[in-house]
Design an enzyme around this catalytic site. Sequence first.
Site, PDB file in Angstrom:
ATOM      1  N   HIS A 137     -71.014  27.053  16.620  1.00 59.63           N
ATOM      2  CA  HIS A 137     -72.305  26.951  16.153  1.00 59.63           C
ATOM      3  C   HIS A 137     -73.237  27.703  17.247  1.00 59.63           C
ATOM      4  O   HIS A 137     -74.403  27.499  17.039  1.00 59.63           O
ATOM      5  CB  HIS A 137     -72.939  25.625  16.049  1.00 59.63           C
ATOM      6  CG  HIS A 137     -72.278  25.287  14.785  1.00 59.63           C
ATOM      7  ND1 HIS A 137     -72.541  23.935  14.234  1.00 59.63           N
ATOM      8  CD2 HIS A 137     -71.386  25.807  13.613  1.00 59.63           C
ATOM      9  CE1 HIS A 137     -72.177  23.885  12.782  1.00 59.63           C
ATOM     10  NE2 HIS A 137     -71.270  24.809  12.959  1.00 59.63           N
ATOM     11  N   ASP A 163     -72.324  24.930   7.227  1.00 56.05           N
ATOM     12  CA  ASP A 163     -73.177  24.325   7.990  1.00 56.05           C
ATOM     13  C   ASP A 163     -74.418  25.087   8.029  1.00 56.05           C
ATOM     14  O   ASP A 163     -75.171  25.408   9.125  1.00 56.05           O
ATOM     15  CB  ASP A 163     -72.732  24.035   9.500  1.00 56.05           C
ATOM     16  CG  ASP A 163     -71.486  23.174   9.495  1.00 56.05           C
ATOM     17  OD1 ASP A 163     -71.510  22.161   9.030  1.00 56.05           O
ATOM     18  OD2 ASP A 163     -70.407  23.786  10.195  1.00 56.05           O
TER      19      ASP A 163
END
Length: 203
Positions: A137, A163
């Site tokens: 991420h 996500d």
Amino acid sequence: MKLPINIDRIKGFLAEDEGAALFDSAIKAANFGPILEIGSYCGKSTVYLGTAAKETGNTVFAVDHHRGSEEHQIGEGYFDESLFDAQRQKVDTFGEFRDTLSQAKLEDTVVPIVAPTKVAAKHWRTPLGLVFIDGGHSMEAALNDYRCWTPHLVTGGYLLIHDIFPDPKDGGRPPFEIFELAKASGQFELITMVNTLGIMRRL
Ligand code: MG
């Protein structure tokens, strides 16, 4: 959709509706080419994609260095001691991932690629029917995944990003940023959102 194992027993961060959407997209992608997943972790999403691939005679390439993302490291929020190799002082999710593949009888359908995304992509030449981005991420990781793999998607192929949190209060931004990048590129159309999973197709 009938999964070969009890999916709740596999460690991971994927909601049931997102898994079902992965499965449906993977069934549809069979007409376009093989599936490539980035960020397999312990194989939860791989079971959804792999089960669909098995049903359609397709293949899943599952890319992961299996050393865990930033948040899985020792002292971080998602550290899991059972996935830590104490002797080598490193996170290692590959053993767990192999167990999942074995239990789900997907070893004839899923090809694990144990490498960082850039290394795995360097000599890649195979056109892809579905790319599922669920890797690190950080902005660098998300951008690498997007830049390395989306050029290999065929017209009509599926781009799935996990996500996606439009509100920064809910989670990290980079998956949302590459989702926006894909939309702005004019190369993809948004099909739908399922929870935090964005589903697009290559134009
Ligand atoms: Mg994820």
